[in-house]
Enzyme design. Sequence first.
Site, mmCIF file in Angstrom:
data_model
loop_
_atom_site.group_PDB
_atom_site.id
_atom_site.type_symbol
_atom_site.label_atom_id
_atom_site.label_comp_id
_atom_site.label_asym_id
_atom_site.label_seq_id
_atom_site.Cartn_x
_atom_site.Cartn_y
_atom_site.Cartn_z
ATOM 1 N N ASN A 1 -11.726 3.200 -0.665
ATOM 2 C CA ASN A 1 -11.830 3.740 -2.022
ATOM 3 C C ASN A 1 -12.722 2.890 -2.906
ATOM 4 O O ASN A 1 -12.813 1.669 -2.717
ATOM 5 C CB ASN A 1 -10.446 3.812 -2.698
ATOM 6 C CG ASN A 1 -9.575 4.921 -2.157
ATOM 7 O OD1 ASN A 1 -10.047 5.833 -1.486
ATOM 8 N ND2 ASN A 1 -8.286 4.843 -2.438
ATOM 9 N N ALA A 2 -13.312 3.541 -3.876
ATOM 10 C CA ALA A 2 -13.921 2.846 -5.003
ATOM 11 C C ALA A 2 -12.859 2.753 -6.086
ATOM 12 O O ALA A 2 -12.352 3.768 -6.552
ATOM 13 C CB ALA A 2 -15.131 3.616 -5.519
ATOM 14 N N ASN B 1 -8.200 -2.514 2.072
ATOM 15 C CA ASN B 1 -7.513 -3.748 1.685
ATOM 16 C C ASN B 1 -6.893 -4.433 2.903
ATOM 17 O O ASN B 1 -7.000 -5.664 3.072
ATOM 18 C CB ASN B 1 -6.400 -3.446 0.674
ATOM 19 C CG ASN B 1 -6.919 -2.912 -0.644
ATOM 20 O OD1 ASN B 1 -8.089 -3.047 -0.970
ATOM 21 N ND2 ASN B 1 -6.042 -2.291 -1.407
ATOM 22 N N GLU C 1 -2.909 7.474 3.404
ATOM 23 C CA GLU C 1 -4.023 7.867 2.530
ATOM 24 C C GLU C 1 -5.132 8.550 3.324
ATOM 25 O O GLU C 1 -6.256 8.688 2.835
ATOM 26 C CB GLU C 1 -4.586 6.645 1.791
ATOM 27 C CG GLU C 1 -3.666 6.115 0.712
ATOM 28 C CD GLU C 1 -4.270 4.985 -0.107
ATOM 29 O OE1 GLU C 1 -3.711 4.671 -1.159
ATOM 30 O OE2 GLU C 1 -5.320 4.415 0.299
ATOM 31 N N GLY D 1 8.667 -7.524 -3.260
ATOM 32 C CA GLY D 1 7.960 -8.159 -4.365
ATOM 33 C C GLY D 1 8.333 -9.621 -4.494
ATOM 34 O O GLY D 1 8.282 -10.395 -3.530
ATOM 35 N N ASP E 1 11.068 -10.928 -4.612
ATOM 36 C CA ASP E 1 12.271 -11.282 -3.851
ATOM 37 C C ASP E 1 12.004 -11.459 -2.364
ATOM 38 O O ASP E 1 12.946 -11.596 -1.580
ATOM 39 C CB ASP E 1 13.355 -10.217 -4.061
ATOM 40 C CG ASP E 1 13.860 -10.196 -5.494
ATOM 41 O OD1 ASP E 1 13.924 -11.278 -6.107
ATOM 42 O OD2 ASP E 1 14.172 -9.102 -5.998
ATOM 43 N N ASP F 1 -0.767 -4.559 0.523
ATOM 44 C CA ASP F 1 -1.777 -4.452 1.573
ATOM 45 C C ASP F 1 -2.203 -5.834 2.072
ATOM 46 O O ASP F 1 -2.448 -6.017 3.273
ATOM 47 C CB ASP F 1 -2.996 -3.700 1.053
ATOM 48 C CG ASP F 1 -2.658 -2.302 0.574
ATOM 49 O OD1 ASP F 1 -1.734 -1.693 1.143
ATOM 50 O OD2 ASP F 1 -3.310 -1.831 -0.378
#
Length: 291
Positions: A10-11, A42, A136, A207, A209, A239
């Site tokens: 993606n851009a 990514n 995606e 995250g 945690d 990612d």
Amino acid sequence: MTIWNFGSINADCVYAVPHAPAPGETIAARALTHGLGGKGANQSVAAARAGATVHHIGGVGPDGQWAVDRLAAAGVNTAHVHPGDMPTGHAIITVADDGENTIVIFAGANAATSPARIAEALSGAAPDDLLLLQNETTCQVEAARIADEKGLRVVYSAAPFDAEAVRAVMPYVYLLVMNEGEAAALTAALGRDLADLDVPAILVTRGADGADWITPGTGERVSVPAPRVTPVDTTGAGDTFTGYLAAGLDTGHPPGEAMALAAAAAALQVQRPGAADAIPSRDEVDASRTD
């Protein structure tokens, strides 16, 4: 061994905003930046910067050669990234002052790769290589089936989350990767606990945690903490974690060691603006772990 990644490119159009816009709200962005993104790109960049041999499979539009060049500059083999008539995928991203983001994606050329092209790319793969997949692109089930038949280990990131997409690809998956919100949505949709799912392994990122590696059937769980940092931009953090994790697994590290490496990489990445462009090198990650 080798990591193959059939993934999105993606851009990214990234807007710096004071907070995520509420429904019906119009807010002014303080800055706009453009960069390379897409969950697939990514992850490929992360795995390559971690030191793995990475082949990316995917597509870009007539406007996408810059993205191919960025991938190649990061050390990713782009021989199987094909230009086409559809525009390159892109993402509209807002990043708030607390580092949290919202993302809207347009698939574009990410939806144009055929099963035949995937099979051609994977003809050079060997048993025990890894195939990374994310939600995606199209043809995820076909890609996973082709890889499974060749003896590859399929690592599937269930994002953007869709329960039916996960259900369809699960028979071929070696490692199912989700954040805690996606994990909760999957268990609700399937009516089963994670420990009861019919996959060899599950990774749940939490995250700040940390993350958990769960082995269904045995109930074995390996957990790693996340380094404490102040995030600037969380775009691409998951990612980065997955790409570094794949590189660790590819070189034979056990799950706990691969997860610790991935957590250190993600902690550095969220302290920088951007997605693929913010992913640290292996030297940077190793240095951060010895500080």
